[in-house]
Design a protein around this motif. Sequence first.
Motif, mmCIF file in Angstrom:
data_model
loop_
_atom_site.group_PDB
_atom_site.id
_atom_site.type_symbol
_atom_site.label_atom_id
_atom_site.label_comp_id
_atom_site.label_asym_id
_atom_site.label_seq_id
_atom_site.Cartn_x
_atom_site.Cartn_y
_atom_site.Cartn_z
ATOM 1 N N ALA A 209 0.835 -1.180 0.080
ATOM 2 C CA ALA A 209 0.035 -0.211 -0.022
ATOM 3 C C ALA A 209 0.941 1.145 -0.041
ATOM 4 O O ALA A 209 1.841 1.470 0.890
ATOM 5 C CB ALA A 209 -1.051 0.035 1.216
ATOM 6 N N VAL A 210 0.660 2.110 -1.034
ATOM 7 C CA VAL A 210 1.481 3.178 -1.226
ATOM 8 C C VAL A 210 1.101 4.283 -0.020
ATOM 9 O O VAL A 210 -0.183 4.765 -0.262
ATOM 10 C CB VAL A 210 1.376 3.705 -2.582
ATOM 11 N N VAL A 211 1.932 4.602 0.909
ATOM 12 C CA VAL A 211 1.588 5.750 1.621
ATOM 13 C C VAL A 211 2.477 6.660 1.512
ATOM 14 O O VAL A 211 3.636 6.593 1.008
ATOM 15 C CB VAL A 211 1.100 5.183 3.202
ATOM 16 N N LEU A 212 2.213 7.993 2.307
ATOM 17 C CA LEU A 212 3.107 9.075 2.058
ATOM 18 C C LEU A 212 3.900 9.127 3.212
ATOM 19 O O LEU A 212 4.977 9.947 3.140
ATOM 20 C CB LEU A 212 2.138 10.485 1.789
ATOM 21 N N ASN A 213 3.599 8.955 4.434
ATOM 22 C CA ASN A 213 4.316 8.999 5.639
ATOM 23 C C ASN A 213 3.907 7.887 6.793
ATOM 24 O O ASN A 213 3.132 7.053 6.407
ATOM 25 C CB ASN A 213 3.856 10.366 6.184
ATOM 26 N N GLU A 214 4.875 8.030 7.714
ATOM 27 C CA GLU A 214 4.886 6.882 8.822
ATOM 28 C C GLU A 214 3.302 6.631 9.358
ATOM 29 O O GLU A 214 2.758 5.711 9.728
ATOM 30 C CB GLU A 214 5.660 7.360 9.949
ATOM 31 N N LYS B 148 0.709 3.576 9.662
ATOM 32 C CA LYS B 148 0.417 2.762 10.989
ATOM 33 C C LYS B 148 -1.393 2.603 10.762
ATOM 34 O O LYS B 148 -1.787 1.822 11.556
ATOM 35 C CB LYS B 148 0.513 4.049 12.073
ATOM 36 N N ASN B 149 -2.021 3.381 10.075
ATOM 37 C CA ASN B 149 -3.454 3.390 9.818
ATOM 38 C C ASN B 149 -4.015 2.215 9.024
ATOM 39 O O ASN B 149 -4.964 2.016 8.940
ATOM 40 C CB ASN B 149 -4.109 4.672 9.608
ATOM 41 N N LEU B 150 -2.928 1.618 8.263
ATOM 42 C CA LEU B 150 -3.269 0.618 7.479
ATOM 43 C C LEU B 150 -3.415 -0.685 8.075
ATOM 44 O O LEU B 150 -3.145 -1.068 9.194
ATOM 45 C CB LEU B 150 -1.834 0.333 6.509
ATOM 46 N N PRO B 151 -4.619 -1.568 7.618
ATOM 47 C CA PRO B 151 -4.712 -2.588 8.039
ATOM 48 C C PRO B 151 -3.485 -3.744 8.031
ATOM 49 O O PRO B 151 -2.589 -3.254 7.040
ATOM 50 C CB PRO B 151 -5.678 -3.502 7.052
ATOM 51 N N ARG B 152 -3.174 -4.530 8.827
ATOM 52 C CA ARG B 152 -1.910 -5.404 8.869
ATOM 53 C C ARG B 152 -1.820 -6.246 7.491
ATOM 54 O O ARG B 152 -0.460 -6.546 7.230
ATOM 55 C CB ARG B 152 -2.116 -6.345 10.190
ATOM 56 N N TYR B 153 -2.723 -6.370 6.829
ATOM 57 C CA TYR B 153 -2.699 -7.223 5.723
ATOM 58 C C TYR B 153 -2.028 -6.395 4.613
ATOM 59 O O TYR B 153 -1.374 -7.129 3.787
ATOM 60 C CB TYR B 153 -4.157 -7.317 4.984
ATOM 61 N N TYR B 154 -1.599 -5.267 4.597
ATOM 62 C CA TYR B 154 -0.755 -4.394 3.755
ATOM 63 C C TYR B 154 0.631 -4.220 4.325
ATOM 64 O O TYR B 154 0.947 -4.052 5.601
ATOM 65 C CB TYR B 154 -1.545 -3.208 3.323
ATOM 66 N N ASP B 155 1.616 -4.317 3.213
ATOM 67 C CA ASP B 155 2.855 -3.719 3.489
ATOM 68 C C ASP B 155 2.971 -2.399 3.150
ATOM 69 O O ASP B 155 2.909 -2.220 2.010
ATOM 70 C CB ASP B 155 3.838 -4.792 2.714
ATOM 71 N N PRO B 156 3.223 -1.609 3.973
ATOM 72 C CA PRO B 156 3.204 -0.130 3.774
ATOM 73 C C PRO B 156 4.513 0.307 2.909
ATOM 74 O O PRO B 156 5.619 -0.344 3.138
ATOM 75 C CB PRO B 156 3.238 0.632 5.197
ATOM 76 N N VAL C 245 6.319 6.400 0.437
ATOM 77 C CA VAL C 245 6.792 7.196 -0.853
ATOM 78 C C VAL C 245 7.314 8.439 -0.347
ATOM 79 O O VAL C 245 6.501 9.287 -0.148
ATOM 80 C CB VAL C 245 5.879 7.108 -2.079
ATOM 81 N N GLU C 246 8.686 8.877 -0.003
ATOM 82 C CA GLU C 246 9.030 9.928 0.585
ATOM 83 C C GLU C 246 9.750 10.694 -0.903
ATOM 84 O O GLU C 246 9.566 11.756 -1.276
ATOM 85 C CB GLU C 246 9.904 10.000 1.264
ATOM 86 N N ALA C 247 10.428 9.831 -1.490
ATOM 87 C CA ALA C 247 10.943 10.368 -2.789
ATOM 88 C C ALA C 247 10.058 9.923 -3.983
ATOM 89 O O ALA C 247 9.045 9.078 -3.799
ATOM 90 C CB ALA C 247 12.197 9.742 -3.097
ATOM 91 N N GLU C 248 9.855 10.736 -5.068
ATOM 92 C CA GLU C 248 9.182 10.623 -6.229
ATOM 93 C C GLU C 248 9.587 9.511 -7.021
ATOM 94 O O GLU C 248 8.765 8.911 -7.785
ATOM 95 C CB GLU C 248 8.888 12.069 -7.013
ATOM 96 N N ASP C 249 10.672 9.226 -7.043
ATOM 97 C CA ASP C 249 11.339 8.303 -8.032
ATOM 98 C C ASP C 249 11.364 6.819 -7.351
ATOM 99 O O ASP C 249 12.383 6.218 -7.340
ATOM 100 C CB ASP C 249 12.668 8.624 -8.533
ATOM 101 N N VAL C 250 10.280 6.464 -6.754
ATOM 102 C CA VAL C 250 10.376 5.127 -6.193
ATOM 103 C C VAL C 250 10.378 3.932 -7.527
ATOM 104 O O VAL C 250 9.803 4.004 -8.244
ATOM 105 C CB VAL C 250 9.229 4.793 -5.310
ATOM 106 N N GLU C 251 11.237 3.117 -7.355
ATOM 107 C CA GLU C 251 11.188 2.088 -8.424
ATOM 108 C C GLU C 251 10.223 1.075 -8.242
ATOM 109 O O GLU C 251 10.561 -0.027 -7.601
ATOM 110 C CB GLU C 251 12.777 1.595 -8.727
#
Length: 106
Positions: free
Chosen positions: A22-27, A31-39, A42-48
């Motif tokens: 799950a793409v998130v913008l910050n910590e 934390k608010n994501l369900p455990r099912y997801y791996d956060p 994305v802090e840098a814009e060029d995530v590969e």
Amino acid sequence: MQTCQRCLEPVGVDVDAEVNLAVVLNEEQAKNLPRYYDPLIVEAEDVELLSLIEDELILSLPLVSYHEDCTIQTSFGEAGEAEPEEESKPNPFSVLAALKGKADKS
Ligand SMILES: [Zn+2]
């Protein structure tokens, strides 16, 4: 595409990858994501993302693949030829028999 380890023909493999990124913008969002997801923060814009998913898929691939109905059987452990190492070893019982034979003759 993987190679069938029995007949060495290409074999299709169903990849059952569990990629729950799950793409998130910050910590805090992470934390608010369900455990099912791996956060994936994305802090840098060029995530590969592509190479990241590629790695996940490679990890999910089986090490060896076979055709489910492949009829070619492997022949490991069914070698018909005698192993040369066995023949070069002297048989302790035949040595004893030879000694005993000498003793009988004398
Ligand atoms: Zn095969």
